[in-house]
Design a protein around this motif. Structure first.
Motif, short mmCIF file in Angstrom:
data_model
loop_
_atom_site.label_atom_id
_atom_site.label_comp_id
_atom_site.label_asym_id
_atom_site.label_seq_id
_atom_site.Cartn_x
_atom_site.Cartn_y
_atom_site.Cartn_z
N GLU A 183 -1.81 4.25 8.96
CA GLU A 183 -3.27 4.03 8.92
C GLU A 183 -4.19 5.24 9.04
O GLU A 183 -5.22 4.81 8.16
CB GLU A 183 -3.47 3.13 10.13
CG GLU A 183 -2.73 1.48 10.09
CD GLU A 183 -3.06 0.89 8.73
OE1 GLU A 183 -4.09 0.94 8.10
OE2 GLU A 183 -1.95 0.00 8.46
N ALA A 184 -4.08 6.30 9.50
CA ALA A 184 -4.64 7.44 9.50
C ALA A 184 -4.94 7.97 8.31
O ALA A 184 -5.89 8.40 7.65
CB ALA A 184 -4.34 8.43 10.48
N ASN A 211 0.61 4.20 13.07
CA ASN A 211 -0.58 4.85 13.45
C ASN A 211 -0.96 6.14 12.26
O ASN A 211 -2.26 6.13 11.71
CB ASN A 211 -0.43 5.72 14.80
CG ASN A 211 -0.71 4.58 15.88
OD1 ASN A 211 -1.13 3.48 15.61
ND2 ASN A 211 -0.20 5.03 17.02
N LEU A 256 -4.20 11.72 -0.21
CA LEU A 256 -4.78 12.61 0.82
C LEU A 256 -4.22 14.00 0.48
O LEU A 256 -2.99 14.34 0.61
CB LEU A 256 -4.25 12.14 2.10
CG LEU A 256 -5.06 12.70 3.56
CD1 LEU A 256 -6.26 12.70 3.21
CD2 LEU A 256 -4.06 12.41 4.71
N ALA A 273 0.72 5.51 0.30
CA ALA A 273 -0.30 6.77 0.57
C ALA A 273 0.70 7.95 0.19
O ALA A 273 1.79 8.02 0.73
CB ALA A 273 -0.74 6.62 1.95
N ARG A 301 -3.46 5.51 -2.52
CA ARG A 301 -4.61 6.22 -2.14
C ARG A 301 -3.61 7.78 -2.01
O ARG A 301 -2.41 7.71 -1.70
CB ARG A 301 -4.94 5.95 -0.73
CG ARG A 301 -5.83 4.81 -0.93
CD ARG A 301 -6.76 4.47 0.29
NE ARG A 301 -7.49 3.39 0.19
CZ ARG A 301 -8.43 2.93 1.24
NH1 ARG A 301 -8.41 3.61 2.25
NH2 ARG A 301 -9.03 1.82 0.81
N ARG A 354 0.95 -1.11 0.05
CA ARG A 354 0.20 -0.04 -0.14
C ARG A 354 0.94 1.11 -0.07
O ARG A 354 2.04 1.21 0.68
CB ARG A 354 -0.73 -0.07 1.26
CG ARG A 354 -1.91 -1.00 1.28
CD ARG A 354 -2.74 -1.05 2.43
NE ARG A 354 -1.99 -1.06 3.80
CZ ARG A 354 -2.56 -0.67 4.99
NH1 ARG A 354 -3.74 -0.25 4.97
NH2 ARG A 354 -1.88 -0.61 6.17
N TRP A 412 -4.25 6.26 5.23
CA TRP A 412 -4.92 5.33 4.37
C TRP A 412 -6.34 5.67 4.55
O TRP A 412 -7.23 5.62 3.63
CB TRP A 412 -4.45 3.98 4.73
CG TRP A 412 -4.83 3.09 3.79
CD1 TRP A 412 -5.73 1.90 3.88
CD2 TRP A 412 -4.40 2.60 2.49
NE1 TRP A 412 -6.06 1.49 2.90
CE2 TRP A 412 -5.28 1.83 1.97
CE3 TRP A 412 -3.27 3.37 1.76
CZ2 TRP A 412 -5.03 1.36 0.40
CZ3 TRP A 412 -3.12 2.86 0.48
CH2 TRP A 412 -3.70 1.72 -0.03
N GLU A 413 -6.91 5.61 5.70
CA GLU A 413 -8.30 5.90 6.15
C GLU A 413 -8.83 6.92 5.38
O GLU A 413 -9.84 6.82 4.94
CB GLU A 413 -8.40 5.68 7.56
CG GLU A 413 -9.98 5.83 8.06
CD GLU A 413 -10.77 4.66 7.75
OE1 GLU A 413 -11.97 4.46 7.52
OE2 GLU A 413 -10.19 3.41 7.79
N LEU A 414 -8.12 8.09 5.62
CA LEU A 414 -8.51 9.36 4.91
C LEU A 414 -8.29 9.22 3.27
O LEU A 414 -9.15 10.15 2.65
CB LEU A 414 -8.19 10.53 5.57
CG LEU A 414 -8.46 10.57 7.04
CD1 LEU A 414 -7.82 11.72 7.82
CD2 LEU A 414 -10.01 11.17 7.17
#
Length: 148
Positions: A133-134, A130, A79, A47, A77, A45, A136-138
């Motif tokens: 993952e934050a 952390n 952001l 980001a 992804r 992954r 990636w989530e957004l």
């Protein structure tokens, strides 16, 4: 996390001059490495945190993402930086391997790559896991992200 990297990279120099970039030719080793890993079920992954409107360099990254990163099996992804304000981010770009090893990338003020460092420090790993993952989530999947 930078808006430009290694402007001396021959692929970027060519792209910036209007030369068509063929990822399979330029990055064959990377494509092979990541393809082999993802074919074994390894998740890769990526980001990217970007300022908007995006820089010319980020436009280059965006344009090669499908033929390079995604063709190799990476999930990507994006952001927008304005949405990252509430995330505690490390000071450097990094690669995280199995949540147990960091490869920390260092760049000079012009975005040129310097020698990376490795870390297995628990606190650094925790911050980077952390943060990733934050983000990636957004983050917005590549297929849905539109450049501005």
């Amino acid at each position: 996390m930078r808006d430009s990297y290694m402007k001396s990279d021959p692929a970027y120099v060519d792209w910036n001059a209007g030369v068509a970039i063929e990822p399979a030719e330029r990055w064959a080793d990377w494509l092979s490495l990541v393809s082999e890993a993802t074919s074994r079920g390894v998740k890769v992954r990526r980001a990217r945190i970007v300022s908007e409107p995006v820089s010319r360099y980020i436009r280059f990254e965006y344009e090669v993402t499908e033929g390079l990163n995604m063709a190799a099996g990476e999930e990507v992804r994006w952001l927008p930086r304005r949405k990252a304000t509430g995330i505690a981010l490390p000071g450097n770009d990094f690669w995280l391997f199995d949540s147990s090893l960091l490869l920390v990338n260092h760049f000079d003020g012009e975005g040129e790559w310097l020698e990376p460092s490795l870390s297995a420090d628990f606190q650094e790993l925790k911050l980077c896991v952390n943060a990733f993952e934050a983000v990636w989530e957004l983050g917005i999947p590549h297929a849905e992200y539109k450049l501005t």
